[in-house]
Design a protein around this motif. Sequence first.
Motif, PDB file in Angstrom:
ATOM      1  N   ASP A  71      16.456 -17.600   9.875  1.00 34.64           N
ATOM      2  CA  ASP A  71      15.489 -16.351   8.537  1.00 34.64           C
ATOM      3  C   ASP A  71      16.881 -15.163   8.425  1.00 34.64           C
ATOM      4  N   PHE A  72      17.603 -14.489   9.693  1.00 34.86           N
ATOM      5  CA  PHE A  72      19.000 -14.019   9.124  1.00 34.86           C
ATOM      6  C   PHE A  72      19.606 -14.177   9.835  1.00 34.86           C
ATOM      7  N   GLY A  73      21.029 -13.742   9.604  1.00 37.99           N
ATOM      8  CA  GLY A  73      22.308 -14.213  10.563  1.00 37.99           C
ATOM      9  C   GLY A  73      22.405 -13.060  11.343  1.00 37.99           C
ATOM     10  N   LEU A  74      22.984 -12.579  12.244  1.00 35.48           N
ATOM     11  CA  LEU A  74      23.944 -11.575  13.018  1.00 35.48           C
ATOM     12  C   LEU A  74      25.743 -12.035  13.437  1.00 35.48           C
ATOM     13  N   VAL A  75      26.927 -11.003  12.457  1.00 34.77           N
ATOM     14  CA  VAL A  75      27.652 -11.502  13.189  1.00 34.77           C
ATOM     15  C   VAL A  75      28.926 -10.777  13.178  1.00 34.77           C
ATOM     16  N   GLU A  76      30.384 -11.143  13.290  1.00 32.70           N
ATOM     17  CA  GLU A  76      31.272  -9.691  13.105  1.00 32.70           C
ATOM     18  C   GLU A  76      32.244  -9.806  11.867  1.00 32.70           C
ATOM     19  N   THR A 106      30.927 -17.443  12.776  1.00 32.65           N
ATOM     20  CA  THR A 106      29.861 -16.770  11.481  1.00 32.65           C
ATOM     21  C   THR A 106      29.978 -17.433  10.287  1.00 32.65           C
ATOM     22  N   SER A 107      31.002 -18.604  10.435  1.00 36.30           N
ATOM     23  CA  SER A 107      30.905 -19.665   9.340  1.00 36.30           C
ATOM     24  C   SER A 107      29.380 -20.380   9.203  1.00 36.30           C
ATOM     25  N   GLN A 108      29.405 -20.661  10.422  1.00 37.84           N
ATOM     26  CA  GLN A 108      27.602 -21.514  10.868  1.00 37.84           C
ATOM     27  C   GLN A 108      26.772 -20.489  10.707  1.00 37.84           C
ATOM     28  N   VAL A 109      26.842 -19.322  11.552  1.00 44.22           N
ATOM     29  CA  VAL A 109      25.422 -18.330  10.842  1.00 44.22           C
ATOM     30  C   VAL A 109      25.335 -17.699   9.198  1.00 44.22           C
TER      31      VAL A 109
END
Length: 302
Positions: free
Chosen positions: A142-147, A129-132
């Motif tokens: 362009d965008f990220g997907l995280v939990e 998540t931190s890297q994203v």
Amino acid sequence: MTLEQLRIFVAVAERGHMTKAAELLGISQSAASAAIRALEQQHGVRLFDRVGRNIELAQTGRRFLPEAKAVLERAAAASNVLEHVSQTVTGSLSIAASQTIASYWLPRRLAAFHEAYPAVRLNVSIGNTSQVETHVLDGTADFGLVEGRTESDILRRAKVDVDRLLLVVASTHPKVAEHGRGHPDIRELRWIIREGGSGTREALEDLARREAVPFADLRIFLVLPSNEAIRQAVEAGAGATIISELVVGRAVAEGSLRSVPIDLPKRDFAIITHRDRQPSLAQMALRAHLGGKADLPPLSRG
């Protein structure tokens, strides 16, 4: 000087490695090297210093990097204008996704998106998540997907799904001691966890706070860099973990893992975007496809 040369320069500068940059861009290492060499020869400068197998930005390269990134951002903005005028969804999208999402949730959705918008090229990178979050902030994605939770207040965040977490041990693991129904003694378990910055590790940290147990008091036996490695270690009897049901659901159903009764809150899967960057039609279309909110005009899909 071409936009492609600038893209290659920025990719190499951000990764400090020619081969890794070439893999990201989908080109050969020799093509990336040739582009950098051409830039240097055209302008009589040295952009990188070679240090062993890696490369570092030279002083000129450090000065040039923000200008190159600014040019690429302006070129992307100009392309977005033309896309909106033509109402055609084309181009490429760079997506950074955390491991659980990238491996278990995203692939089928991207396949369906490709069926609907075949003119859009997709590139996915995987991190925690931190890297994203970092990739979205610096424009690499362009965008990220995280939990997991994100920290920056210049990111927009929109929920796209909900994930269920499980505490699992091997089927042969002894009965887990409890303080009360649904409250296993987490001090007594031997834990296998992900690295710092991952949403999966964050879930255990949250549980420790809820149980008033200092995280440092937990018996952390093993830290591994991937969900699959953790699943296999737990199946082998090495310890316990908290992990997405998407990762271990089949193993629990087949009996190689056992779910320990515990009340764990569900967590959101979320899209994160930079609030100051204008989304292209392709970005809007994918965001809508994945469940985010996007007001789309009638589109030609190319």
